[in-house]
Design a protein around this motif. Structure first.
Motif, mmCIF file in Angstrom:
data_model
loop_
_atom_site.group_PDB
_atom_site.id
_atom_site.type_symbol
_atom_site.label_atom_id
_atom_site.label_comp_id
_atom_site.label_asym_id
_atom_site.label_seq_id
_atom_site.Cartn_x
_atom_site.Cartn_y
_atom_site.Cartn_z
ATOM 1 N N ASN A 57 0.704 -1.035 -0.029
ATOM 2 C CA ASN A 57 0.086 -0.107 -0.087
ATOM 3 C C ASN A 57 0.808 1.466 -0.030
ATOM 4 N N ASP A 58 0.250 2.311 -0.383
ATOM 5 C CA ASP A 58 0.917 3.609 -0.309
ATOM 6 C C ASP A 58 1.163 4.170 1.204
ATOM 7 N N TRP A 59 2.054 4.778 1.545
ATOM 8 C CA TRP A 59 2.098 5.014 3.072
ATOM 9 C C TRP A 59 1.022 6.208 3.434
ATOM 10 N N GLN A 60 0.609 6.795 2.524
ATOM 11 C CA GLN A 60 -0.681 7.767 2.897
ATOM 12 C C GLN A 60 -1.986 7.428 2.659
ATOM 13 N N GLN A 61 -1.950 6.866 1.321
ATOM 14 C CA GLN A 61 -3.153 6.737 0.729
ATOM 15 C C GLN A 61 -3.722 5.210 1.049
ATOM 16 N N GLY A 62 -3.141 4.444 1.563
ATOM 17 C CA GLY A 62 -3.408 3.020 1.910
ATOM 18 C C GLY A 62 -3.875 2.391 0.832
ATOM 19 N N ASP A 63 -4.773 1.484 0.782
ATOM 20 C CA ASP A 63 -5.190 0.665 -0.372
ATOM 21 C C ASP A 63 -5.702 1.418 -1.548
ATOM 22 N N SER A 123 -12.857 9.571 -10.519
ATOM 23 C CA SER A 123 -13.849 10.270 -9.323
ATOM 24 C C SER A 123 -13.689 9.314 -8.166
ATOM 25 N N LEU A 124 -13.771 7.890 -8.630
ATOM 26 C CA LEU A 124 -13.715 7.129 -7.231
ATOM 27 C C LEU A 124 -12.239 6.971 -6.403
ATOM 28 N N TRP A 125 -11.298 7.502 -7.176
ATOM 29 C CA TRP A 125 -10.084 7.651 -6.395
ATOM 30 C C TRP A 125 -10.093 9.146 -5.930
ATOM 31 N N GLY A 126 -10.595 10.043 -6.371
ATOM 32 C CA GLY A 126 -10.549 11.212 -5.946
ATOM 33 C C GLY A 126 -11.426 11.666 -4.768
ATOM 34 N N LYS A 127 -12.609 10.955 -4.300
ATOM 35 C CA LYS A 127 -13.171 11.030 -3.184
ATOM 36 C C LYS A 127 -12.542 10.782 -2.029
ATOM 37 N N PRO A 128 -11.834 9.667 -2.141
ATOM 38 C CA PRO A 128 -11.194 9.132 -0.741
ATOM 39 C C PRO A 128 -10.027 10.096 -0.505
ATOM 40 N N THR A 129 -9.080 10.312 -1.659
ATOM 41 C CA THR A 129 -7.809 10.820 -1.519
ATOM 42 C C THR A 129 -7.875 12.329 -1.235
ATOM 43 N N MET B 1 -7.143 3.112 6.918
ATOM 44 C CA MET B 1 -8.489 3.090 6.678
ATOM 45 C C MET B 1 -8.634 2.517 5.509
ATOM 46 N N THR B 2 -9.683 1.750 5.299
ATOM 47 C CA THR B 2 -9.915 0.853 4.153
ATOM 48 C C THR B 2 -10.947 1.603 3.112
ATOM 49 N N HIS B 3 -10.578 1.351 2.057
ATOM 50 C CA HIS B 3 -11.953 2.096 1.033
ATOM 51 C C HIS B 3 -12.097 1.021 -0.080
ATOM 52 N N LEU B 4 -12.471 -0.342 0.647
ATOM 53 C CA LEU B 4 -12.980 -1.124 -0.286
ATOM 54 C C LEU B 4 -13.879 -0.931 -1.338
ATOM 55 N N PRO B 5 -15.214 -0.337 -1.141
ATOM 56 C CA PRO B 5 -16.152 -0.193 -2.077
ATOM 57 C C PRO B 5 -15.757 0.573 -3.139
ATOM 58 N N TYR B 6 -14.894 1.828 -2.900
ATOM 59 C CA TYR B 6 -14.085 2.507 -4.123
ATOM 60 C C TYR B 6 -13.400 1.452 -5.101
ATOM 61 N N ILE B 7 -12.726 0.510 -4.620
ATOM 62 C CA ILE B 7 -11.619 -0.274 -5.091
ATOM 63 C C ILE B 7 -12.470 -1.029 -5.818
ATOM 64 N N ALA B 8 -13.386 -1.668 -5.285
ATOM 65 C CA ALA B 8 -14.214 -2.632 -6.113
ATOM 66 C C ALA B 8 -15.015 -2.232 -7.308
ATOM 67 N N ALA B 9 -15.569 -0.887 -6.910
ATOM 68 C CA ALA B 9 -16.204 -0.155 -8.170
ATOM 69 C C ALA B 9 -15.284 0.124 -9.367
ATOM 70 N N SER B 10 -14.117 0.408 -8.974
ATOM 71 C CA SER B 10 -13.238 0.645 -10.124
ATOM 72 C C SER B 10 -12.981 -0.254 -10.821
ATOM 73 N N TYR B 11 -12.583 -1.761 -10.192
ATOM 74 C CA TYR B 11 -12.058 -2.708 -10.889
ATOM 75 C C TYR B 11 -13.233 -3.139 -11.582
ATOM 76 N N VAL B 12 -14.666 -3.325 -11.029
ATOM 77 C CA VAL B 12 -15.513 -3.861 -11.903
ATOM 78 C C VAL B 12 -15.894 -2.973 -13.420
ATOM 79 N N LEU B 13 -15.605 -1.720 -12.916
ATOM 80 C CA LEU B 13 -15.742 -0.707 -14.263
ATOM 81 C C LEU B 13 -14.583 -1.026 -15.217
ATOM 82 N N ALA B 14 -13.516 -1.038 -14.846
ATOM 83 C CA ALA B 14 -12.320 -1.370 -15.558
ATOM 84 C C ALA B 14 -12.182 -2.604 -16.246
ATOM 85 N N LEU B 15 -12.856 -3.721 -15.631
ATOM 86 C CA LEU B 15 -12.784 -5.001 -16.115
ATOM 87 C C LEU B 15 -13.836 -5.220 -17.028
ATOM 88 N N GLY B 16 -15.049 -4.527 -16.444
ATOM 89 C CA GLY B 16 -16.476 -4.912 -17.116
ATOM 90 C C GLY B 16 -16.752 -4.211 -18.395
#
Lengths: 258, 45, 164
Positions: A57-63, A123-129, B1-16
């Motif tokens: 993971n990135d040290w600031q952004q995490g996963d 957009s999905l990346w921008g919201k959490p970061t 802190m985890t942001h699993l929903p954001y990651i899951a949504a991105s990968y679903v779009l990118a692969l879908g």
């Protein structure tokens, strides 16, 4: 036929005309397509699995940094797809290359969809970061304009009863839109933007740690091959459909005469 | 802190999205091939 | 002249004209294309009560988080030459920390305090795993709360094997 034209042109023109032959294209693309698809799937799978499960993971952004592995390839393909569209447009306007018209028409929707994915994942990346889904900074706005250009091309190519006029108009729009590409690329350097500058350049080491970078190289190459495969397959279908239309037209005119 | 929903949504779009295009194009190609074979039996591709 | 050459030349001429037009337009509007102003830009002008975006780095040792009924913070935003005190009520983004780039939307008050209604964290182009940051901290090459990391050649030399 003017003999000077067959002798005088340099090699590239000859090359275009070889591929301009639809039969030749169908034969060649039929052979290449399975390889493009399988290499694309393989590289994407390696990149995605590596990125999701093995990269740190990135040290600031995490996963959240894992979104990079899909966002960056789509951003690259949004621009690269547009470059292909522009090349097809030049071939169409200057050399009246029939295959380029079909390829441009088939490229448009794929490019638009990939640009949409780039915007959505961004957009999905921008919201959490950043803390915002969307901001109107120069980078985001110029990519949005790219998306609109794709949509305009899709509509324009299909807007005329005479397809040739549609292809011409679409090609001109595509070439006018090329102006937007350097703006997208350099927006983050020319102006203050919320979007960060590029991490990978032609000179110097990338500013992404190597352990985070490797999966990105795989997904970028993988998605690029998939983009190419989809475009080639669609162009194949376009060539066949045009042949069907022409044969049907010939048949109806024959039966009309008899 | 985890942001699993954001990651899951991105990968679903990118692969879908590529998957959708690949499947629809394969289907389109198959239809075109079949119609071409009916109309123009000598042009076997 | 062959027709192909002529078409190519027309196309090139149109392209050159369009490119210069776009270039001129962009340079003319470049002030309006700026997403945020820096603290030194802000210091040059007197407060005008208009909403604007201020961008810079959160200055080390200036963050005071206000707890209680309203979550929020007071901190200074700097660009190395000037700094501006920012007050904010609301949730801060995850990436907010000392030494981080931020873009805040708000209004400069007559007393020079910037009252923010939105705080966005600006990520830079550096991506590194925790181990790399820890190694840089330990060797004293970088303290994240003091600003940007050292040049990438220090921590990401191409010769180093992956994951080091």
């Amino acid at each position: 036929m003017d003999t000077r034209q067959t002798i005088a042109p340099p090699r590239p023109v000859k090359l275009f005309h070889r591929f301009a032959n639809p039969g030749q294209f169908l034969r060649l693309s039929g052979k290449v397509l399975p390889w493009l698809y399988s290499a694309g799937v393989l590289l994407t799978a390696i990149g995605v699995i590596w990125g999701l499960f093995f990269a740190p993971n990135d040290w600031q952004q995490g996963d959240t940094v894992k979104i990079m592995y899909v966002h960056v390839p789509f951003a690259w393909l949004a621009s690269a797809g547009y470059v292909s569209l522009a090349i097809c447009s030049v071939l169409s306007l200057v050399w009246r290359h029939p295959l380029a018209d079909l390829a441009a028409a088939e490229l448009g929707p794929v490019g638009a969809a990939f640009t949409a994915v780039c915007l959505a994942t961004g957009s999905l990346w921008g919201k959490p970061t950043w803390g915002a889904w969307w901001v109107w900074d120069a980078r985001l706005t110029s990519v949005f304009v790219l998306f609109l250009l794709y949509l305009g091309h899709i509509a324009l190519v299909r807007a005329f009863d005479d397809p040739t006029r549609g292809y011409r108009a679409g090609a001109i729009l595509a070439l006018v839109g090329v102006i937007n590409l350097p703006i997208i690329k350099f927006s983050v350097n020319w102006w203050n933007t919320l979007h960060q500058p590029a991490s990978i350049g032609l000179t110097g080491a990338p500013t992404i740690a190597a352990s985070l970078l490797w999966p990105l190289l795989f997904t970028t190459l993988g998605f690029t091959l998939l983009f190419a495969a989809i475009t080639v397959a669609r162009t194949r279908a376009g060539v066949m459909e045009r042949r069907i239309r022409m044969l049907l037209m010939a048949k109806t005119s024959e039966s009309g005469q008899s | 802190m985890t942001h699993l929903p954001y990651i899951a949504a991105s990968y679903v779009l990118a692969l879908g999205v590529p998957l959708f295009f690949a499947i629809s194009t394969t289907f389109r190609l198959r239809v075109a091939k079949r119609r071409l074979a009916v109309i123009d039996p000598r042009g076997k591709r | 002249m062959k027709r192909k050459t002529k078409r190519l030349l027309i196309l090139l001429a149109c392209g050159a004209g369009l490119a210069s037009a776009a270039g001129l337009t962009l340079s003319a509007f470049s002030d309006n294309l700026v997403f945020f102003v820096s603290p030194s830009d802000l210091a040059k002008n007197t407060p005008n009560g208009r909403q604007m975006r201020l961008g810079g780095m959160v200055e080390q040792g200036t963050v005071e988080r206000t707890s209680g009924g309203h979550a929020g913070a007071r901190f200074k935003v700097t660009d190395g030459k000037a700094d501006v005190l920012v007050t904010y009520k609301g949730l801060l983004p995850d990436l907010f920390r000392e030494g981080q780039g931020v873009v805040v939307l708000g209004v400069e008050q007559p007393d020079g305090v910037f009252k923010a209604s939105e705080v966005l964290a600006k990520h830079d182009e550096n991506y590194m795993p925790k181990e790399v940051v820890d190694a840089l901290k330990k060797s004293g090459e970088w303290n994240p709360s003091s600003g940007s990391p050292p040049p990438n050649a220090v921590w990401n030399a191409p010769a180093k094997p992956a994951g080091s």
